[in-house]
Design an enzyme around this catalytic site. Structure first.
Site, mmCIF file in Angstrom:
data_model
loop_
_atom_site.group_PDB
_atom_site.id
_atom_site.type_symbol
_atom_site.label_atom_id
_atom_site.label_comp_id
_atom_site.label_asym_id
_atom_site.label_seq_id
_atom_site.Cartn_x
_atom_site.Cartn_y
_atom_site.Cartn_z
ATOM 1 C CE LYS A 13 -2.166 -0.787 3.946
ATOM 2 N NZ LYS A 13 -1.835 -2.141 4.410
ATOM 3 N NE ARG A 127 7.159 -2.977 5.910
ATOM 4 C CZ ARG A 127 5.836 -2.894 5.923
ATOM 5 N NH1 ARG A 127 5.193 -2.341 4.928
ATOM 6 N NH2 ARG A 127 5.142 -3.375 6.928
#
Ligand code: AMP
Length: 188
Positions: A13, A127
């Site tokens: 997102k 991440r």
């Protein structure tokens, strides 16, 4: 234009929101970014939410709704808001509807990024290594996914009932996903 980018943690997102900002000049409203900024500034709000965020739980609806409300005028001036990581509960979605209605607008489209759960965990672990986020350890990721399934997934039927959900396969390359999102947005 009010766009909700919807999907589980790690679905891309934030990355896609930043591309839309670059391409269309809209404003990204990421409650996660706002809360992380509060946390690193050491403000009273930051201190209040730090433990909750580190555990992967949700901060209170009141807090995130107030953060969003503050930023709506800026998004209106830019011609578009990209809600990223908000709403995350039905109460937040209802509050957003009320806020937008009072300003004469509405959520125009919800783009739901669909991803495979195994790939998702791998992405979040990658991440974590790159960004050094304390809420990306395997244990916290599991909590975050469980919280998503329990508290956030019920938003799918909420928005489907309004007929505004568009699904985009989030498993492609960054460019492929961005292209699919652009096609949805250009259709109006
Ligand atoms: P994110 O970067 O969107 O994954 O958000 C990171 C963390 O911030 C979440 O795990 C929550 O602890 C908190 N958070 C972000 N957005 C919200 C929201 N809309 N409602 C409640 N908590 C949130």
């Amino acid at each position: 234009m009010n766009l909700v980018l919807f999907g589980p943690p790690g679905c891309g997102k934030g990355t896609q929101a930043k591309r839309i900002v670059a391409e269309r000049g809209w404003v990204q409203l990421s409650t996660g970014d706002m809360l992380r900024a509060a946390k690193s500034s050491g403000s009273e709000l930051g201190q209040r939410v730090a433990g909750i965020m580190d555990r992967g739980e949700l901060v209170s609806d009141e807090i995130v709704i107030a953060l969003i409300e503050e930023r709506l005028p800026e998004a209106e001036a830019a011609g578009g808001a990209i809600f990223d990581g908000f709403p995350r509960t039905v109460a937040q979605a209802e509050a957003l509807d009320r806020l937008l209605e009072s300003r004469g607008t509405r959520v125009d489209v919800v783009i739901r990024l669909t991803v495979d759960e195994d790939e998702l965990v791998q992405r979040v672990v990658r991440r974590a290594e790159q960004e050094n986020r304390p809420d990306d350890t395997p244990e916290v990721i599991r909590t975050r996914l469980a919280v998503y399934n329990k508290q956030t997934a019920p938003l799918i039927p909420y928005y489907e009932a309004k007929g505004i959900v568009r699904e985009v396969n989030g498993m492609g390359t960054m460019d492929e996903v961005a292209g699919a999102i652009s096609r949805v947005l250009d259709k109006g």
